[in-house]
Design a protein around this motif. Structure first.
Motif, PDB file in Angstrom:
ATOM      1  N   PHE A 124       0.831  -1.208   0.000  1.00  0.00           N
ATOM      2  CA  PHE A 124       0.000   0.000   0.000  1.00  0.00           C
ATOM      3  C   PHE A 124       0.865   1.257   0.000  1.00  0.00           C
ATOM      4  CE2 PHE A 124      -1.929   3.400   2.548  1.00  0.00           C
ATOM      5  CZ  PHE A 124      -3.041   3.693   1.769  1.00  0.00           C
ATOM      6  N   VAL A 125       1.854   1.291   0.853  1.00  0.00           N
ATOM      7  CA  VAL A 125       2.738   2.464   0.950  1.00  0.00           C
ATOM      8  C   VAL A 125       3.443   2.718  -0.383  1.00  0.00           C
ATOM      9  CG1 VAL A 125       4.821   3.381   2.041  1.00  0.00           C
ATOM     10  CG2 VAL A 125       3.068   2.273   3.442  1.00  0.00           C
ATOM     11  N   ASP A 126       3.894   1.666  -1.031  1.00  0.00           N
ATOM     12  CA  ASP A 126       4.551   1.823  -2.332  1.00  0.00           C
ATOM     13  C   ASP A 126       3.566   2.303  -3.402  1.00  0.00           C
ATOM     14  OD1 ASP A 126       6.992   1.057  -1.335  1.00  0.00           O
ATOM     15  OD2 ASP A 126       6.795  -1.050  -1.973  1.00  0.00           O
ATOM     16  N   ASP A 127       2.368   1.716  -3.400  1.00  0.00           N
ATOM     17  CA  ASP A 127       1.404   1.992  -4.470  1.00  0.00           C
ATOM     18  C   ASP A 127       0.782   3.379  -4.379  1.00  0.00           C
ATOM     19  OD1 ASP A 127       1.779  -0.441  -5.692  1.00  0.00           O
ATOM     20  OD2 ASP A 127       0.066  -1.416  -4.721  1.00  0.00           O
ATOM     21  N   ARG A 128       0.656   3.935  -3.174  1.00  0.00           N
ATOM     22  CA  ARG A 128      -0.049   5.208  -3.014  1.00  0.00           C
ATOM     23  C   ARG A 128       0.692   6.382  -3.659  1.00  0.00           C
ATOM     24  NH1 ARG A 128       1.463   8.387   1.479  1.00  0.00           N
ATOM     25  NH2 ARG A 128      -0.683   9.088   1.790  1.00  0.00           N
ATOM     26  N   SER A 129       1.955   6.185  -4.031  1.00  0.00           N
ATOM     27  CA  SER A 129       2.704   7.232  -4.740  1.00  0.00           C
ATOM     28  C   SER A 129       3.261   6.723  -6.068  1.00  0.00           C
ATOM     29  CB  SER A 129       3.853   7.744  -3.871  1.00  0.00           C
ATOM     30  OG  SER A 129       4.728   6.678  -3.525  1.00  0.00           O
ATOM     31  N   SER A 130       2.662   5.643  -6.571  1.00  0.00           N
ATOM     32  CA  SER A 130       3.202   4.991  -7.763  1.00  0.00           C
ATOM     33  C   SER A 130       2.674   5.599  -9.059  1.00  0.00           C
ATOM     34  CB  SER A 130       2.861   3.499  -7.745  1.00  0.00           C
ATOM     35  OG  SER A 130       1.464   3.311  -7.908  1.00  0.00           O
ATOM     36  N   LYS A 131       3.405   5.349 -10.118  1.00  0.00           N
ATOM     37  CA  LYS A 131       2.983   5.769 -11.449  1.00  0.00           C
ATOM     38  C   LYS A 131       1.689   5.072 -11.840  1.00  0.00           C
ATOM     39  CE  LYS A 131       4.565   5.934 -16.281  1.00  0.00           C
ATOM     40  NZ  LYS A 131       5.689   5.605 -17.205  1.00  0.00           N
ATOM     41  N   LEU A 132       1.529   3.830 -11.420  1.00  0.00           N
ATOM     42  CA  LEU A 132       0.327   3.065 -11.762  1.00  0.00           C
ATOM     43  C   LEU A 132      -0.920   3.687 -11.136  1.00  0.00           C
ATOM     44  CD1 LEU A 132      -0.666   0.547 -13.243  1.00  0.00           C
ATOM     45  CD2 LEU A 132      -0.337  -0.748 -11.130  1.00  0.00           C
ATOM     46  N   ALA A 133      -0.803   4.150  -9.894  1.00  0.00           N
ATOM     47  CA  ALA A 133      -1.944   4.796  -9.242  1.00  0.00           C
ATOM     48  C   ALA A 133      -2.295   6.095  -9.951  1.00  0.00           C
ATOM     49  CB  ALA A 133      -1.631   5.049  -7.771  1.00  0.00           C
ATOM     50  N   ARG A 134      -1.275   6.843 -10.375  1.00  0.00           N
ATOM     51  CA  ARG A 134      -1.526   8.083 -11.116  1.00  0.00           C
ATOM     52  C   ARG A 134      -2.217   7.793 -12.448  1.00  0.00           C
ATOM     53  NH1 ARG A 134       1.169  12.816  -9.707  1.00  0.00           N
ATOM     54  NH2 ARG A 134       2.441  12.639  -7.812  1.00  0.00           N
TER      55      ARG A 134
END
Length: 210
Positions: A124-134
């Motif tokens: 979660f911590v990695d994904d919340r600032s990831s390119k994929l989430a954007r």
């Protein structure tokens, strides 16, 4: 029936709409497929500031509200990567903490809620600032634009069996969706235009054909 509900994550009316969808899904024994799509635009920013009694014309406040809404949406997207059910649980918990418990948003609060929603915290911590989430965020805004959605608490409803049946509900509520679902089996023998016009003229004056 497929329902795309466009929401402001910090909108009290949107929270009610979310619970309306969950209520109908429970009533129809899972025959409603639904997604909560976060919307971030000038309207959602203004609505958020107005709801908190803040000056919606203050540029700094607008920027702060925009940044907070964006990060909440990124958190929600990160949670969804671990499953829709957990993602929705995360969103509902976040809204409860912020609007009912009046907690202040922070990364620490997001992680606390992630643990409550039984998410893999490191992921979660990695994904919340990831390119994929954007990218997921951008895709949502594009979808809203393509469907003609400009304000939160709007829903687009499709017949799951015939994707050419699409209705935009500007001011979503439980009864309108229930009426559509209840009459679906009787009315969907009509053409797409006839089906849409049936609800446009008889169910709710705020319904528009896509």
């Amino acid at each position: 029936m497929e329902v795309y509900l466009f929401i402001n994550p910090l909108g009290t009316q949107c929270v009610r709409c979310e619970h309306d969808v969950l209520k109908l899904d429970s009533t129809l024994d899972g025959n409603v497929q639904y997604q909560f799509i976060p919307l971030l635009n000038m309207q959602t920013i203004t609505n958020t500031l107005d709801a908190y009694g803040l000056n919606s014309r203050d540029l700094q406040l607008r920027n702060n509200a925009s940044d907070t809404l964006f990060q909440i949406i990124m958190d929600y997207k990160a949670a969804l990567f671990q499953g829709r059910k957990r993602g929705r649980a995360f969103l509902l918990q976040m809204q409860w903490r912020l609007m009912h418990e009046q907690r202040e948003y922070s990364a620490e609060l997001a992680q606390e809620i992630a643990q409550t929603a039984k998410l893999d915290l490191d992921m979660f911590v990695d994904d919340r600032s990831s390119k994929l989430a954007r990218q997921a965020f951008t895709a949502d805004q594009k979808m809203a634009n393509e469907m003609g959605v400009t304000r939160p608490s709007s829903a687009v409803v499709f017949d799951a069996d015939r994707s050419d049946y699409g209705i935009l509900i500007d001011d979503f509520d439980y009864q309108t969706l229930a009426d559509i679902c209840t009459n679906k089996t009787q009315e969907l023998q009509k053409s797409a235009q006839e089906f849409a016009n049936f609800y446009l003229h008889q169910s709710n004056p705020d319904l528009h054909v896509l």
